[in-house]
Write a protein that holds these residues in place. Structure first.
Motif, PDB file in Angstrom:
ATOM      1  N   ASP A   1       0.997  -1.151  -0.013  1.00  0.00           N
ATOM      2  CA  ASP A   1      -0.038   0.042   0.021  1.00  0.00           C
ATOM      3  C   ASP A   1       0.969   1.263  -0.160  1.00  0.00           C
ATOM      4  O   ASP A   1       2.216   1.197   0.150  1.00  0.00           O
ATOM      5  N   PHE A   2       0.327   2.483  -0.054  1.00  0.00           N
ATOM      6  CA  PHE A   2       1.098   3.589   0.033  1.00  0.00           C
ATOM      7  C   PHE A   2       1.413   3.916   1.497  1.00  0.00           C
ATOM      8  O   PHE A   2       0.460   3.605   2.211  1.00  0.00           O
ATOM      9  N   LEU A   3       2.524   4.145   1.890  1.00  0.00           N
ATOM     10  CA  LEU A   3       2.681   4.634   3.266  1.00  0.00           C
ATOM     11  C   LEU A   3       2.639   6.413   3.152  1.00  0.00           C
ATOM     12  O   LEU A   3       2.236   7.002   4.014  1.00  0.00           O
ATOM     13  N   VAL A   4       3.140   6.843   1.993  1.00  0.00           N
ATOM     14  CA  VAL A   4       2.934   8.291   1.918  1.00  0.00           C
ATOM     15  C   VAL A   4       2.325   8.276   0.463  1.00  0.00           C
ATOM     16  O   VAL A   4       3.027   7.995  -0.426  1.00  0.00           O
ATOM     17  N   PHE A   5       1.143   8.746   0.554  1.00  0.00           N
ATOM     18  CA  PHE A   5       0.286   8.789  -0.777  1.00  0.00           C
ATOM     19  C   PHE A   5       0.161  10.177  -1.293  1.00  0.00           C
ATOM     20  O   PHE A   5      -0.151  11.092  -0.360  1.00  0.00           O
ATOM     21  N   PRO A   6       0.061  10.365  -2.567  1.00  0.00           N
ATOM     22  CA  PRO A   6      -0.597  11.699  -3.264  1.00  0.00           C
ATOM     23  C   PRO A   6      -1.871  11.700  -3.228  1.00  0.00           C
ATOM     24  O   PRO A   6      -2.601  10.901  -3.468  1.00  0.00           O
ATOM     25  N   SER A   7      -2.161  12.781  -2.377  1.00  0.00           N
ATOM     26  CA  SER A   7      -3.689  13.162  -2.258  1.00  0.00           C
ATOM     27  C   SER A   7      -4.059  14.310  -3.403  1.00  0.00           C
ATOM     28  O   SER A   7      -3.572  15.327  -3.035  1.00  0.00           O
ATOM     29  N   PHE A   8      -4.838  13.855  -4.146  1.00  0.00           N
ATOM     30  CA  PHE A   8      -4.837  15.053  -5.199  1.00  0.00           C
ATOM     31  C   PHE A   8      -6.025  16.117  -4.791  1.00  0.00           C
ATOM     32  O   PHE A   8      -6.029  17.027  -5.234  1.00  0.00           O
ATOM     33  N   LYS A   9      -6.776  15.428  -3.785  1.00  0.00           N
ATOM     34  CA  LYS A   9      -8.017  16.411  -3.157  1.00  0.00           C
ATOM     35  C   LYS A   9      -7.214  17.518  -2.525  1.00  0.00           C
ATOM     36  O   LYS A   9      -7.609  18.522  -2.556  1.00  0.00           O
ATOM     37  N   GLU A  10      -6.411  17.138  -1.536  1.00  0.00           N
ATOM     38  CA  GLU A  10      -5.674  18.262  -0.802  1.00  0.00           C
ATOM     39  C   GLU A  10      -4.195  18.574  -1.483  1.00  0.00           C
ATOM     40  O   GLU A  10      -3.629  19.735  -1.046  1.00  0.00           O
ATOM     41  N   ASN A  11      -3.886  18.099  -2.717  1.00  0.00           N
ATOM     42  CA  ASN A  11      -2.936  18.512  -3.476  1.00  0.00           C
ATOM     43  C   ASN A  11      -1.456  18.667  -2.469  1.00  0.00           C
ATOM     44  O   ASN A  11      -0.581  19.389  -2.557  1.00  0.00           O
ATOM     45  N   GLN A  12      -1.251  17.406  -1.772  1.00  0.00           N
ATOM     46  CA  GLN A  12      -0.090  17.180  -1.129  1.00  0.00           C
ATOM     47  C   GLN A  12       0.062  15.658  -0.822  1.00  0.00           C
ATOM     48  O   GLN A  12      -0.736  14.787  -0.989  1.00  0.00           O
ATOM     49  N   LEU A  13       1.057  15.355  -0.368  1.00  0.00           N
ATOM     50  CA  LEU A  13       1.462  13.876   0.194  1.00  0.00           C
ATOM     51  C   LEU A  13       0.968  13.586   1.570  1.00  0.00           C
ATOM     52  O   LEU A  13       1.464  14.458   2.495  1.00  0.00           O
ATOM     53  N   LEU A  14       0.266  12.724   1.818  1.00  0.00           N
ATOM     54  CA  LEU A  14      -0.142  12.394   3.177  1.00  0.00           C
ATOM     55  C   LEU A  14       0.320  11.051   3.597  1.00  0.00           C
ATOM     56  O   LEU A  14       0.614  10.354   2.907  1.00  0.00           O
ATOM     57  N   ILE A  15       0.422  11.127   5.108  1.00  0.00           N
ATOM     58  CA  ILE A  15       0.945   9.909   5.441  1.00  0.00           C
ATOM     59  C   ILE A  15      -0.356   8.980   6.011  1.00  0.00           C
ATOM     60  O   ILE A  15      -1.304   9.318   6.417  1.00  0.00           O
ATOM     61  N   ARG A  16      -0.358   7.535   5.498  1.00  0.00           N
ATOM     62  CA  ARG A  16      -1.502   6.768   5.675  1.00  0.00           C
ATOM     63  C   ARG A  16      -1.090   5.966   7.122  1.00  0.00           C
ATOM     64  O   ARG A  16       0.007   5.869   7.473  1.00  0.00           O
ATOM     65  N   ASN A  17      -2.302   6.038   7.757  1.00  0.00           N
ATOM     66  CA  ASN A  17      -1.947   5.645   9.126  1.00  0.00           C
ATOM     67  C   ASN A  17      -2.727   4.270   9.321  1.00  0.00           C
ATOM     68  O   ASN A  17      -2.314   3.272   9.964  1.00  0.00           O
ATOM     69  N   GLU A  18      -3.656   3.755   8.290  1.00  0.00           N
ATOM     70  CA  GLU A  18      -4.479   2.460   8.310  1.00  0.00           C
ATOM     71  C   GLU A  18      -4.273   2.024   6.917  1.00  0.00           C
ATOM     72  O   GLU A  18      -4.589   2.772   5.963  1.00  0.00           O
TER      73      GLU A  18
ATOM     74  N   ASN B   1      -1.565  -4.863  -9.949  1.00  0.00           N
ATOM     75  CA  ASN B   1      -1.895  -3.564  -8.607  1.00  0.00           C
ATOM     76  C   ASN B   1      -0.772  -2.755  -8.662  1.00  0.00           C
ATOM     77  O   ASN B   1      -1.010  -1.505  -8.149  1.00  0.00           O
ATOM     78  N   PHE B   2       0.377  -3.158  -8.905  1.00  0.00           N
ATOM     79  CA  PHE B   2       1.588  -2.289  -9.026  1.00  0.00           C
ATOM     80  C   PHE B   2       1.280  -1.134  -9.954  1.00  0.00           C
ATOM     81  O   PHE B   2       1.559  -0.015  -9.859  1.00  0.00           O
ATOM     82  N   LYS B   3       0.926  -1.352 -11.073  1.00  0.00           N
ATOM     83  CA  LYS B   3       0.791  -0.512 -12.307  1.00  0.00           C
ATOM     84  C   LYS B   3      -0.399   0.520 -12.053  1.00  0.00           C
ATOM     85  O   LYS B   3      -0.226   1.704 -12.083  1.00  0.00           O
ATOM     86  N   LEU B   4      -1.367  -0.030 -11.000  1.00  0.00           N
ATOM     87  CA  LEU B   4      -2.445   0.986 -10.796  1.00  0.00           C
ATOM     88  C   LEU B   4      -2.125   2.215  -9.513  1.00  0.00           C
ATOM     89  O   LEU B   4      -2.108   3.217  -9.707  1.00  0.00           O
ATOM     90  N   LYS B   5      -0.811   1.743  -8.766  1.00  0.00           N
ATOM     91  CA  LYS B   5      -0.464   2.708  -7.848  1.00  0.00           C
ATOM     92  C   LYS B   5       0.739   3.478  -8.612  1.00  0.00           C
ATOM     93  O   LYS B   5       0.705   4.824  -8.231  1.00  0.00           O
TER      94      LYS B   5
END
Length: 139
Positions: A97-114, A124-128
């Motif tokens: 999964d992403f640990l730090v993911f691109p959030s297009f809504k917030e236009n920033q990189l966010l840390i995933r907690n769950e 699946n890798f291509k999707l990410k």
């Protein structure tokens, strides 16, 4: 023994990356924060990190890392997406999964907690990777 398992898990991930259909430059991450630093050979602007964890020691290791990550983020040091790959080195199977993911809504990189881990395979890798490429393409 656990160092060997962690090394083996990283090697399993490197083999996957080499067989993924993408052409990557794979390096050791320059700080202890993550394991691997990856650049797309066809577009060196596209880069990301990978954190590899063994399935057996995942929970204890990720909790400690999440608190460190938050202080890095607060200092403005998180500037690339990061994949988290959990490897069962015995079965040579992985999920990610992403640990730090691109959030297009917030236009920033966010840390995933769950985490919502999915099987690490080419599709699946291509999707990410599409999300990572879109993140860099929006600039």
């Amino acid at each position: 023994m656990s160092n060997f398992k962690e090394w083996r898990a990283e090697e399993i991930v490197k083999v996957f990356l080499l067989k993924s259909g993408y052409k990557f430059d794979i390096e050791t991450f320059p700080t202890p924060m993550f394991d691997l630093f990856i650049k797309l050979k066809s577009n060196s602007e596209i880069k990301f990190a990978i954190e590899v964890k063994t399935k057996s020691r995942f929970q204890s290791r990720i909790n400690k890392q999440l608190s460190s990550l938050k202080s890095y983020r607060d200092a403005g040091l998180i500037n690339i997406p990061v994949f988290l790959i959990k490897v069962d080195e015995r079965e040579e199977e992985s999920e990610f999964d992403f640990l730090v993911f691109p959030s297009f809504k917030e236009n920033q990189l966010l840390i995933r907690n769950e985490f919502r881990f999915i099987k690490l395979n080419k599709d699946n890798f291509k999707l990410k990777m599409d999300a990572v490429e879109k993140w860099y393409g929006r600039k």
